[in-house]
Design a protein around this motif. Structure first.
Motif, PDB file in Angstrom:
ATOM      1  N   LEU A 178       0.836  -1.205   0.000  1.00 27.22           N
ATOM      2  CA  LEU A 178       0.000   0.000   0.000  1.00 27.22           C
ATOM      3  C   LEU A 178       0.865   1.248   0.000  1.00 27.22           C
ATOM      4  CD1 LEU A 178      -3.090   0.555   2.317  1.00 27.22           C
ATOM      5  CD2 LEU A 178      -1.451   2.382   1.888  1.00 27.22           C
ATOM      6  N   ALA A 179       1.820   1.282   0.919  1.00 28.62           N
ATOM      7  CA  ALA A 179       2.688   2.465   1.040  1.00 28.62           C
ATOM      8  C   ALA A 179       3.533   2.666  -0.208  1.00 28.62           C
ATOM      9  CB  ALA A 179       3.588   2.324   2.267  1.00 28.62           C
ATOM     10  N   THR A 180       3.986   1.576  -0.816  1.00 29.21           N
ATOM     11  CA  THR A 180       4.853   1.675  -1.982  1.00 29.21           C
ATOM     12  C   THR A 180       4.129   2.268  -3.179  1.00 29.21           C
ATOM     13  OG1 THR A 180       6.167  -0.224  -1.240  1.00 29.21           O
ATOM     14  CG2 THR A 180       6.323   0.379  -3.567  1.00 29.21           C
ATOM     15  N   ILE A 181       2.951   1.733  -3.506  1.00 23.59           N
ATOM     16  CA  ILE A 181       2.209   2.251  -4.661  1.00 23.59           C
ATOM     17  C   ILE A 181       1.737   3.672  -4.392  1.00 23.59           C
ATOM     18  CG2 ILE A 181      -0.077   1.411  -3.954  1.00 23.59           C
ATOM     19  CD1 ILE A 181       1.387   1.311  -7.527  1.00 23.59           C
ATOM     20  N   PHE A 182       1.395   3.956  -3.140  1.00 24.37           N
ATOM     21  CA  PHE A 182       0.971   5.301  -2.759  1.00 24.37           C
ATOM     22  C   PHE A 182       2.121   6.293  -2.998  1.00 24.37           C
ATOM     23  CE2 PHE A 182      -0.191   8.853  -0.163  1.00 24.37           C
ATOM     24  CZ  PHE A 182      -1.573   8.827  -0.060  1.00 24.37           C
ATOM     25  N   PHE A 183       3.314   5.888  -2.597  1.00 25.96           N
ATOM     26  CA  PHE A 183       4.484   6.752  -2.760  1.00 25.96           C
ATOM     27  C   PHE A 183       4.822   6.957  -4.228  1.00 25.96           C
ATOM     28  CE2 PHE A 183       9.266   7.341  -2.183  1.00 25.96           C
ATOM     29  CZ  PHE A 183       9.133   8.674  -1.818  1.00 25.96           C
ATOM     30  N   GLU A 184       4.681   5.914  -5.038  1.00 28.80           N
ATOM     31  CA  GLU A 184       4.967   6.039  -6.469  1.00 28.80           C
ATOM     32  C   GLU A 184       4.045   7.072  -7.121  1.00 28.80           C
ATOM     33  OE1 GLU A 184       5.184   2.367  -8.683  1.00 28.80           O
ATOM     34  OE2 GLU A 184       5.907   1.306  -6.924  1.00 28.80           O
ATOM     35  N   VAL A 185       2.753   6.958  -6.834  1.00 25.41           N
ATOM     36  CA  VAL A 185       1.795   7.907  -7.408  1.00 25.41           C
ATOM     37  C   VAL A 185       2.077   9.315  -6.903  1.00 25.41           C
ATOM     38  CG1 VAL A 185      -0.650   8.516  -7.592  1.00 25.41           C
ATOM     39  CG2 VAL A 185       0.044   6.111  -7.655  1.00 25.41           C
ATOM     40  N   LEU A 186       2.399   9.413  -5.618  1.00 29.67           N
ATOM     41  CA  LEU A 186       2.701  10.714  -5.029  1.00 29.67           C
ATOM     42  C   LEU A 186       3.917  11.355  -5.700  1.00 29.67           C
ATOM     43  CD1 LEU A 186       1.353  12.293  -2.732  1.00 29.67           C
ATOM     44  CD2 LEU A 186       3.082  11.383  -1.188  1.00 29.67           C
ATOM     45  N   LEU A 187       4.910  10.541  -6.014  1.00 32.01           N
ATOM     46  CA  LEU A 187       6.111  11.062  -6.666  1.00 32.01           C
ATOM     47  C   LEU A 187       5.810  11.587  -8.070  1.00 32.01           C
ATOM     48  CD1 LEU A 187       9.072   8.683  -5.721  1.00 32.01           C
ATOM     49  CD2 LEU A 187       8.563  10.971  -4.865  1.00 32.01           C
ATOM     50  N   THR A 188       4.925  10.905  -8.790  1.00 31.50           N
ATOM     51  CA  THR A 188       4.588  11.397 -10.130  1.00 31.50           C
ATOM     52  C   THR A 188       3.960  12.784 -10.050  1.00 31.50           C
ATOM     53  OG1 THR A 188       2.394  10.352 -10.137  1.00 31.50           O
ATOM     54  CG2 THR A 188       4.235   9.055 -10.982  1.00 31.50           C
ATOM     55  N   ARG A 189       3.165  13.027  -9.030  1.00 29.97           N
ATOM     56  CA  ARG A 189       2.550  14.351  -8.848  1.00 29.97           C
ATOM     57  C   ARG A 189       3.593  15.367  -8.414  1.00 29.97           C
ATOM     58  NH1 ARG A 189      -0.425  15.089 -11.745  1.00 29.97           N
ATOM     59  NH2 ARG A 189      -1.495  16.755 -10.599  1.00 29.97           N
ATOM     60  N   LEU A 190       4.502  14.939  -7.549  1.00 27.01           N
ATOM     61  CA  LEU A 190       5.544  15.845  -7.076  1.00 27.01           C
ATOM     62  C   LEU A 190       6.489  16.227  -8.210  1.00 27.01           C
ATOM     63  CD1 LEU A 190       6.911  17.255  -4.665  1.00 27.01           C
ATOM     64  CD2 LEU A 190       8.226  15.165  -4.307  1.00 27.01           C
ATOM     65  N   PHE A 191       6.903  15.241  -8.986  1.00 25.07           N
ATOM     66  CA  PHE A 191       7.814  15.512 -10.102  1.00 25.07           C
ATOM     67  C   PHE A 191       7.154  16.356 -11.181  1.00 25.07           C
ATOM     68  CE2 PHE A 191      10.185  11.320  -9.132  1.00 25.07           C
ATOM     69  CZ  PHE A 191      10.855  11.948  -8.091  1.00 25.07           C
ATOM     70  N   PHE A 224      -2.004 -10.949  -0.997  1.00 21.98           N
ATOM     71  CA  PHE A 224      -2.032  -9.858  -0.014  1.00 21.98           C
ATOM     72  C   PHE A 224      -1.224  -8.665  -0.519  1.00 21.98           C
ATOM     73  CE2 PHE A 224      -3.832 -12.955   2.758  1.00 21.98           C
ATOM     74  CZ  PHE A 224      -4.438 -12.251   3.781  1.00 21.98           C
ATOM     75  N   ASP A 225      -0.165  -8.933  -1.263  1.00 17.65           N
ATOM     76  CA  ASP A 225       0.620  -7.860  -1.875  1.00 17.65           C
ATOM     77  C   ASP A 225      -0.233  -7.064  -2.849  1.00 17.65           C
ATOM     78  OD1 ASP A 225       2.658  -6.287  -2.961  1.00 17.65           O
ATOM     79  OD2 ASP A 225       3.235  -7.839  -4.380  1.00 17.65           O
ATOM     80  N   LEU A 226      -0.950  -7.758  -3.728  1.00 16.95           N
ATOM     81  CA  LEU A 226      -1.797  -7.089  -4.710  1.00 16.95           C
ATOM     82  C   LEU A 226      -2.963  -6.363  -4.049  1.00 16.95           C
ATOM     83  CD1 LEU A 226      -1.954  -9.779  -7.558  1.00 16.95           C
ATOM     84  CD2 LEU A 226      -0.592  -7.685  -7.488  1.00 16.95           C
ATOM     85  N   ALA A 227      -3.519  -6.963  -3.005  1.00 22.40           N
ATOM     86  CA  ALA A 227      -4.635  -6.325  -2.304  1.00 22.40           C
ATOM     87  C   ALA A 227      -4.195  -5.015  -1.658  1.00 22.40           C
ATOM     88  CB  ALA A 227      -5.200  -7.272  -1.245  1.00 22.40           C
ATOM     89  N   GLY A 228      -3.027  -5.031  -1.029  1.00 16.76           N
ATOM     90  CA  GLY A 228      -2.512  -3.804  -0.421  1.00 16.76           C
ATOM     91  C   GLY A 228      -2.252  -2.728  -1.452  1.00 16.76           C
ATOM     92  N   ALA A 229      -1.673  -3.112  -2.590  1.00 15.84           N
ATOM     93  CA  ALA A 229      -1.414  -2.148  -3.659  1.00 15.84           C
ATOM     94  C   ALA A 229      -2.711  -1.567  -4.209  1.00 15.84           C
ATOM     95  CB  ALA A 229      -0.610  -2.810  -4.769  1.00 15.84           C
ATOM     96  N   ALA A 230      -3.738  -2.408  -4.316  1.00 18.85           N
ATOM     97  CA  ALA A 230      -5.030  -1.935  -4.813  1.00 18.85           C
ATOM     98  C   ALA A 230      -5.633  -0.887  -3.874  1.00 18.85           C
ATOM     99  CB  ALA A 230      -5.987  -3.116  -4.976  1.00 18.85           C
ATOM    100  N   VAL A 231      -5.568  -1.165  -2.581  1.00 18.99           N
ATOM    101  CA  VAL A 231      -6.091  -0.209  -1.596  1.00 18.99           C
ATOM    102  C   VAL A 231      -5.300   1.105  -1.658  1.00 18.99           C
ATOM    103  CG1 VAL A 231      -6.416   0.242   0.865  1.00 18.99           C
ATOM    104  CG2 VAL A 231      -6.962  -2.007  -0.080  1.00 18.99           C
ATOM    105  N   GLY A 232      -3.975   0.992  -1.803  1.00 20.48           N
ATOM    106  CA  GLY A 232      -3.149   2.196  -1.897  1.00 20.48           C
ATOM    107  C   GLY A 232      -3.484   3.047  -3.098  1.00 20.48           C
ATOM    108  N   SER A 233      -3.741   2.406  -4.238  1.00 21.40           N
ATOM    109  CA  SER A 233      -4.071   3.158  -5.446  1.00 21.40           C
ATOM    110  C   SER A 233      -5.429   3.838  -5.331  1.00 21.40           C
ATOM    111  CB  SER A 233      -4.053   2.224  -6.664  1.00 21.40           C
ATOM    112  OG  SER A 233      -5.053   1.231  -6.550  1.00 21.40           O
ATOM    113  N   LEU A 234      -6.300   3.288  -4.509  1.00 19.00           N
ATOM    114  CA  LEU A 234      -7.605   3.919  -4.291  1.00 19.00           C
ATOM    115  C   LEU A 234      -7.522   5.045  -3.262  1.00 19.00           C
ATOM    116  CD1 LEU A 234      -9.925   0.760  -4.195  1.00 19.00           C
ATOM    117  CD2 LEU A 234      -9.709   2.414  -6.051  1.00 19.00           C
ATOM    118  N   LEU A 235      -6.734   4.837  -2.223  1.00 21.08           N
ATOM    119  CA  LEU A 235      -6.626   5.835  -1.158  1.00 21.08           C
ATOM    120  C   LEU A 235      -5.980   7.135  -1.622  1.00 21.08           C
ATOM    121  CD1 LEU A 235      -5.552   3.959   2.106  1.00 21.08           C
ATOM    122  CD2 LEU A 235      -7.659   5.244   1.694  1.00 21.08           C
TER     123      LEU A 235
END
Length: 221
Positions: A10-23, A137-148
Motif C-alpha cells: 500500500l505504502a509503496t504504490i501510494f508513494f509512487e503515485v505521489l512522486l509522479t505528482r511531485l515531479f 495480499f501484496d496485490l490487495a494492499g497495492a489496490a487499496v493504496g491506489s484507491l486511497l
C-alpha cells in the motif's frame, strides 16, 4: 506477516503515485517515468540481494530483517523528498551541476525503494510455499493504496502525504514485530509521530515545495 506485506505494498504504490505528482511540479514532464523506474530498480535490487544473501535476509532472523527494512523505508521516504525539495535544480543541459544534483536525488529515492522491495522480496522468498497467498495480499494492499491516494490527495498536500507513507510503513513494522513488546511499542510511537506530521507539516513547513519548474526561455537553453 501478511498484514505487513499488504501495508508495505500500500505504502509503496501510494508513494509512487505521489512522486509522479511531485515531479510534475518540480521537474520536467518527461521525468514522469522516474518514479516507476526507481520502483522497478529498487525491487530488482532487493530480489538480487535476497538471492545472494538468502540466509541473512530470509533465514531464521527474517522477521528482524523485515522490521529493519520497514523502519528504513519509513525514515528514508521523507528524507529523500526533503533532499529533492531542498536541492537546487539547474536548467537541463547546463553542465555538471545539474547531473551531480540529479544523481544525488536518484540515490536518495533509490534507497527507500530498496527497503520496500526487500520487505516484499523477503516475504516471497521465505514463504515461497505459500507464494500465492503472499502475492494476493501484496496485490490487495497495492489496490487499496491506489484507491486511497485519490481522496487523500484532494484533501491534503502532496508533501504532507509523504508522512502518511511513513506512518503506514511503521504500522507494517508493528505487525512484523510479533512477539516483541518493545519493538511494537516503538512502532506505534512512530505511527503516531508520522501521523501527527501529516496534519502539522503544512504549518511547520518541514516538507514544502518552494521552487517549481520553469518553462521560461532561459530554462530551455
Amino acid at each position: 506477516m501478511l498484514a505487513g506485506v499488504s501495508l508495505i505494498a500500500l505504502a509503496t504504490i501510494f508513494f509512487e503515485v505521489l512522486l509522479t505528482r511531485l515531479f510534475a511540479v518540480t521537474l520536467w514532464y518527461h521525468f514522469g517515468f522516474f518514479a516507476i523506474s526507481l520502483a522497478l530498480m529498487g525491487t530488482a535490487t532487493s530480489a538480487v540481494l535476497c538471492f545472494v544473501m538468502p540466509e541473512r535476509l530470509a533465514g531464521v532472523n527474517h522477521r528482524r530483517a523485515l522490521q529493519l527494512c520497514s523502519l528504513g523505508f519509513a525514515v528514508t521516504v521523507p528524507a529523500a523528498v526533503w533532499v529533492h525539495l531542498q536541492s537546487s535544480r539547474p536548467a537541463l543541459g547546463v553542465g555538471v551541476a545539474f547531473y551531480a544534483t540529479f544523481a544525488l536525488q536518484i540515490l536518495m529515492f533509490f534507497i527507500p525503494s530498496v527497503f520496500s522491495g526487500l520487505c516484499i522480496s523477503i516475504s516471497l522468498y521465505r514463504y515461497s510455499a505459500s507464494i500465492n497467498t503472499v502475492y494476493a495480499f501484496d496485490l490487495a494492499g497495492a489496490a487499496v493504496g491506489s484507491l486511497l491516494v485519490v481522496p487523500l490527495r484532494f484533501n491534503l498536500s502532496g508533501p504532507s502525504l509523504v508522512f502518511f507513507v511513513s506512518a503506514v510503513a511503521m504500522l507494517a513494522r508493528f505487525f512484523y514485530a510479533q512477539g516483541s513488546v518493545q519493538a511494537r511499542s516503538l512502532s506505534l510511537v512512530g505511527v503516531a509521530l508520522f501521523g501527527a506530521l501529516i496534519f502539522a507539516n503544512d504549518r511547520l513547513g518541514l516538507l514544502e515545495v518552494e521552487r517549481v519548474k520553469s518553462y521560461g526561455a532561459g530554462a530551455m537553453q
